[in-house]
Design a protein around this motif. Sequence first.
Motif, PDB file in Angstrom:
ATOM      1  N   THR A  42       2.338   0.525   0.268  1.00 33.12           N
ATOM      2  CA  THR A  42       2.471   1.892   0.775  1.00 33.12           C
ATOM      3  C   THR A  42       3.932   2.197   1.110  1.00 33.12           C
ATOM      4  O   THR A  42       4.427   3.300   0.853  1.00 33.12           O
ATOM      5  CB  THR A  42       1.579   2.068   2.018  1.00 33.12           C
ATOM      6  OG1 THR A  42       0.223   1.843   1.632  1.00 33.12           O
ATOM      7  CG2 THR A  42       1.711   3.456   2.602  1.00 33.12           C
ATOM      8  N   GLU A  89      -2.568   7.187   1.027  1.00 36.89           N
ATOM      9  CA  GLU A  89      -3.622   6.242   1.349  1.00 36.89           C
ATOM     10  C   GLU A  89      -4.600   6.899   2.328  1.00 36.89           C
ATOM     11  O   GLU A  89      -4.197   7.558   3.283  1.00 36.89           O
ATOM     12  CB  GLU A  89      -2.966   5.028   2.017  1.00 36.89           C
ATOM     13  CG  GLU A  89      -3.904   3.908   2.337  1.00 36.89           C
ATOM     14  CD  GLU A  89      -3.136   2.685   2.835  1.00 36.89           C
ATOM     15  OE1 GLU A  89      -1.894   2.730   2.903  1.00 36.89           O
ATOM     16  OE2 GLU A  89      -3.792   1.679   3.133  1.00 36.89           O
ATOM     17  N   ASP A 165      -2.247   5.917  -3.986  1.00 33.89           N
ATOM     18  CA  ASP A 165      -2.324   4.802  -3.045  1.00 33.89           C
ATOM     19  C   ASP A 165      -3.790   4.461  -2.767  1.00 33.89           C
ATOM     20  O   ASP A 165      -4.455   5.137  -1.988  1.00 33.89           O
ATOM     21  CB  ASP A 165      -1.593   5.163  -1.752  1.00 33.89           C
ATOM     22  CG  ASP A 165      -1.230   3.929  -0.943  1.00 33.89           C
ATOM     23  OD1 ASP A 165      -1.816   2.858  -1.204  1.00 33.89           O
ATOM     24  OD2 ASP A 165      -0.365   4.032  -0.054  1.00 33.89           O
ATOM     25  N   GLU A 166      -4.257   3.419  -3.408  1.00 31.55           N
ATOM     26  CA  GLU A 166      -5.627   2.933  -3.243  1.00 31.55           C
ATOM     27  C   GLU A 166      -6.684   4.021  -3.341  1.00 31.55           C
ATOM     28  O   GLU A 166      -7.443   4.250  -2.402  1.00 31.55           O
ATOM     29  CB  GLU A 166      -5.764   2.202  -1.903  1.00 31.55           C
ATOM     30  CG  GLU A 166      -4.724   1.090  -1.767  1.00 31.55           C
ATOM     31  CD  GLU A 166      -5.096   0.068  -0.707  1.00 31.55           C
ATOM     32  OE1 GLU A 166      -6.305  -0.146  -0.521  1.00 31.55           O
ATOM     33  OE2 GLU A 166      -4.199  -0.514  -0.099  1.00 31.55           O
TER      34      GLU A 166
HETATM   35 MG    MG Z   1      -1.073   0.634   2.008  1.00 31.73          MG
END
Ligand code: MG
Lengths: 260, 298
Positions: A42, A89, A165-166
Amino acid sequence: MLSVSNLEVVYDDVVLVLRGLSLDVPAGSIVAVLGANGAGKTTLLRAVTGLLGPHRGRITKGTVRLDGEDITGADPAKIVRRGIAQVLEGRRVFAEITVDENLKAGAYTRRSRAEVKESYARVLDLFPVLAQRRKSIAGYLSGGEQQMLAIGRALMASPRLLLLDEPSLGLAPRLVEQVRDIIVQINQQGTSVLLIEQNAVMALAIANSGYVLENGKVVKDGPAADLLADEDIREFYLGSGERRSFADVKSYRRRKRWSA
Amino acid sequence: MTAFLQNCFAGLALGSTYALVALGFVVIFKSTGVINFAQGGLLALGAYLGYTFSNNLLLGFGVAILLACLAAALVGAGFERIVLRRMVGQPPFAVIMITIGLLFILEPVITAIWGFDNLQVRNPWNINTVELGGLVFGVKDLWTIGLTTAVVIGFFAFFKYSPLGLAMRVTAFDPEAALAQGISARRVYAVSWAIAAALAALAGIAMAAGPGGLSPSIGFIALAAFPAMIVGGMDSPGGAVLGGLVIGLAEALTRGYQDQLFSWAGDNVSIIVPYILMIVILLIRPYGLLGTKDVRRV
Ligand SMILES: [Mg+2]
Ligand SMILES: Nc1ncnc2c1ncn2[C@@H]1O[C@H](COP(=O)(O)OP(=O)(O)OP(=O)(O)O)[C@@H](O)[C@H]1O
């Protein structure tokens, strides 16, 4: 397209989190970044998009270039205008306002109404779920729908490079597949993608190349197929090993569930 | 009945003034998380600038109002740019102290320029009245209510439909996610200050155009608008307007029935009514009348 070289990032002037990280996203490709809890994934995205400020972080070394232009430490608005959009995220949709307003917020940096309309049509086309719920308050959407909205909102900036992000975090397997397919589709429409994932199988299945981060450094990189075949990575991410960092991954997953 | 309606009208006029100031409080609080204690100073500054434009430069009153609001907005935004910008990331407490500092700077500046005397703003409203159905309406009060209505509607339209209004709302909700969309938080902060200052200036001039005239103590009105903001719910623009009206009505009615009902409480009971009301409402609804209901999915 994006080229990060030798990047160092420090939080609170003392915590060194990225230690000379280098990475390339060639135009038109999907690049996966894997790494355990706290590896600095991140942080890498924040450094690229200028979002370190609110976290009291700072780039202390290295450069970020977009198509050769140095954008190291530029402010977020400028970076978005240059063509990089980020899906944060944990989705982070604006829960109090409608789906439409979320999308409108994503188009904030754009001038031409006609182009915004075009992006809007494209997003609704890509996410039929959103098309049905345009007037709903975003906070009432399901987790999967919120992830779609977060991606759609980023696309409203019409980015040339999309940072994710994810995006599969906390989603059921079917939805993970759906997100995966959408990423591929976005990429085919001409947007380069930097994909951060815990779900290595999903990420490497669609990526051209990948990087594995550990403690703020790249410890492995190469074509996605090679990484997918790599013994260490299989052991680490597919859960057949006894390594200590794997335990971290597990506890990390649990933590994420609580906060999701 | 006539007396009651008359008091209600007075309450609405007073409440409009509170609503403008409270709305200013909320705009700044919502986007920056800071309570701006300088609001009263900006109000006084706006009123005095209005005086100068109208009396010294002999501009039309409407133009004077407009210019005073613009000038106050510039001062507000400038203060944000020059001083508060350096405080980004510092604890709100420190920033609040700085706004108190601004209040203490504005006061002597105003008295140094305009003095302590009570001034009469040249204006077409004055103490004129119109009579309708046995009720007497102050022209100034009618204008205050009308202008407030227009400005509040304008504000809500801006807040709801314009890109900048949307930017303000999402920045308030999640500053980092807003930044990630390329929304400049600095711009949002500066605009919030400009809006709050302009609203305060409008309230100030409207008051100064009334029979009370203009004196340095005009800024104290912000102290009564403060409970209006709390009553409405600190982060709700609609609540600020509602709170302003409620407090204004309560104050005017108390004053109106002072002799009959509250004589035992002394002459100034109407002044403390806003605070009593604030405490009572907070006891019942800790987040104020329209304070945040969180719709975030958990
Ligand atoms: Mg992260
Ligand atoms: N605002 C901050 N201040 C101080 N340290 C931070 C801050 N944000 C992150 N860190 C630290 O930086 C390191 C990397 O964090 P980062 O969030 O980049 O990891 P990540 O790879 O994204 O992890 P995750 O998979 O949990 O999201 C962690 O050790 C974390 O504790």
